[in-house]
Design an enzyme around this catalytic site. Structure first.
Site, PDB file in Angstrom:
ATOM      1  CG  MET A  30      -1.901  -1.191   1.156  1.00 23.41           C
ATOM      2  SD  MET A  30      -3.458  -0.883   1.974  1.00 23.41           S
ATOM      3  CE  MET A  30      -2.915  -0.621   3.638  1.00 23.41           C
ATOM      4  CG  HIS A  37       7.037  -1.984   2.076  1.00 28.09           C
ATOM      5  ND1 HIS A  37       6.904  -0.798   2.747  1.00 28.09           N
ATOM      6  CD2 HIS A  37       5.877  -2.653   2.275  1.00 28.09           C
ATOM      7  CE1 HIS A  37       5.722  -0.735   3.312  1.00 28.09           C
ATOM      8  NE2 HIS A  37       5.074  -1.844   3.055  1.00 28.09           N
ATOM      9  CD  GLN A  61      -6.011  -3.585   2.840  1.00 26.22           C
ATOM     10  OE1 GLN A  61      -5.883  -4.072   1.725  1.00 26.22           O
ATOM     11  NE2 GLN A  61      -5.069  -3.702   3.762  1.00 26.22           N
ATOM     12  N   GLY A 149       4.990 -10.330   4.188  1.00 24.88           N
ATOM     13  CA  GLY A 149       5.754 -10.125   5.416  1.00 24.88           C
ATOM     14  C   GLY A 149       5.123 -10.827   6.605  1.00 24.88           C
ATOM     15  CB  SER A 189       4.473  -0.183  10.548  1.00 23.60           C
ATOM     16  OG  SER A 189       3.173   0.260  10.229  1.00 23.60           O
ATOM     17  NE  ARG A 191      -2.611   1.796   9.979  1.00 22.04           N
ATOM     18  CZ  ARG A 191      -2.812   0.772   9.161  1.00 22.04           C
ATOM     19  NH1 ARG A 191      -1.886  -0.152   9.040  1.00 22.04           N
ATOM     20  NH2 ARG A 191      -3.920   0.653   8.469  1.00 22.04           N
TER      21      ARG A 191
END
Ligand code: AMP
Length: 283
Positions: A30, A37, A61, A149, A189, A191
């Site tokens: 995303m 990644h 999602q 992952g 992450s 986030r």
């Protein structure tokens, strides 16, 4: 790196590679890319002749619209990172391209027990949306190898189940790769970009709680060890959705451990508005 925005153009390009027996390795993301990644891309590159990364913030999602609106978007930086990692192809579709018939679900995926616990329980509908987008991506890319992952442990089990449900499990090999972490143990992450300085400092408590479980777990009843790990998180200012220990293969929750069964600890917790997840294999 070649960038495709249209599924049919990517399909045509890949078709000629596949005719020449090229193996295709695929990493769906995303965006808001980080070293976790790119580690997947690097493995895809090593193990295949063509590496494909998709970047699509999938609206179906997100069970929380604020989380969707605030999801970080850093496309220019992502493209630069993919170039450095040596990625061959970036697929960057629009919502219209991914969901030409609008985004209303056409199918209900029968994910069984896996969808009723942990992320499935706390994010209703989330895994249906994950399956919608992953099915569409797999139909477009038709990879030989898919790279996921371990960071999203339950998601990788769900996608393995999806591959069976849509009958591609004999065509696509699913490779689950280790979680990359920051120096203090915080799982990388997208986030994390949203964490303020003080939140970022506290965020590694999730990793410390997982390590605490791993270091103190003993055969027998697990209630106390889970409670203590949860207390560590709460002392640091987290609000926990769950601190659980589950069977590593099917995620059935474990209260009494025989000391033999392969198990994993999983945590989801909020620091203010930001929800973080992590997990650790315990044996
Ligand atoms: P996302 O863009 O967050 O949907 O993640 C795309 C893929 O990267 C998923 O298969 C994730 O599990 C994987 N991933 C996310 N964070 C990490 C990490 N810290 N280490 C390794 N893989 C990761």
């Amino acid at each position: 790196m070649i960038l495709f925005k249209k599924a049919k153009d990517l399909d045509k390009w890949l078709e000629t590679r596949k005719k020449n027996n090229h193996l295709v390795g695929f990493v769906p993301t995303m965006g808001a890319l980080h070293a976790g990644h790119t580690s997947l891309i690097e493995t895809a590159k090593q193990e295949n002749s063509v590496s494909v990364c998709s970047l699509f913030v999938n609206p179906t999602q997100f069970n929380n619209s604020k989380d969707f609106q605030k999801y970080p978007i850093t496309i220019e930086n992502d493209i630069a990172m993919l170039e450095i990692a040596g990625c061959d192809v970036l697929f960057l579709p629009s919502v219209q391209e991914m969901y030409p018939d609008h985004i209303s679900p056409k199918i209900h995926y029968n994910l069984g027990y896996l969808e009723t616990v942990l992320e499935g329980k706390f994010r209703p509908g989330h895994f249906q949306g994950v399956c919608m987008v992953v099915q569409r991506l797999l139909e477009i890319v038709k990879p030989d190898n898919l790279y996921l992952g371990q960071k999203d442990y339950q998601q990788s089990l769900i996608i393995t189940k999806l591959a069976e449900l849509i009958n591609v499990d004999d065509k696509i090999k699913i490779n689950i790769r280790p979680t990359l972490r920051e120096n203090d143990g915080l799982a990388m992450s997208s986030r994390n970009m949203r964490l303020k300085e003080d939140e970022r400092k506290k965020a590694s408590t999730i990793y410390q709680s997982l390590l605490f479980i791993k270091d103190t777990i003993k055969k027998g009843n697990l209630t106390q060890v889970k409670q203590k790990a949860q207390a560590l998180l709460e002392q640091a200012g987290f609000k926990t959705d769950y601190v659980e220990i589950a069977d590593a293969q099917n995620l059935s929750l474990i209260t009494d451990w025989d000391g033999e069964q392969k198990i994993v600890a999983l945590i989801a917790a909020y620091i203010n508005e930001i929800r973080l997840i992590d997990n650790m294999a315990l044996n």
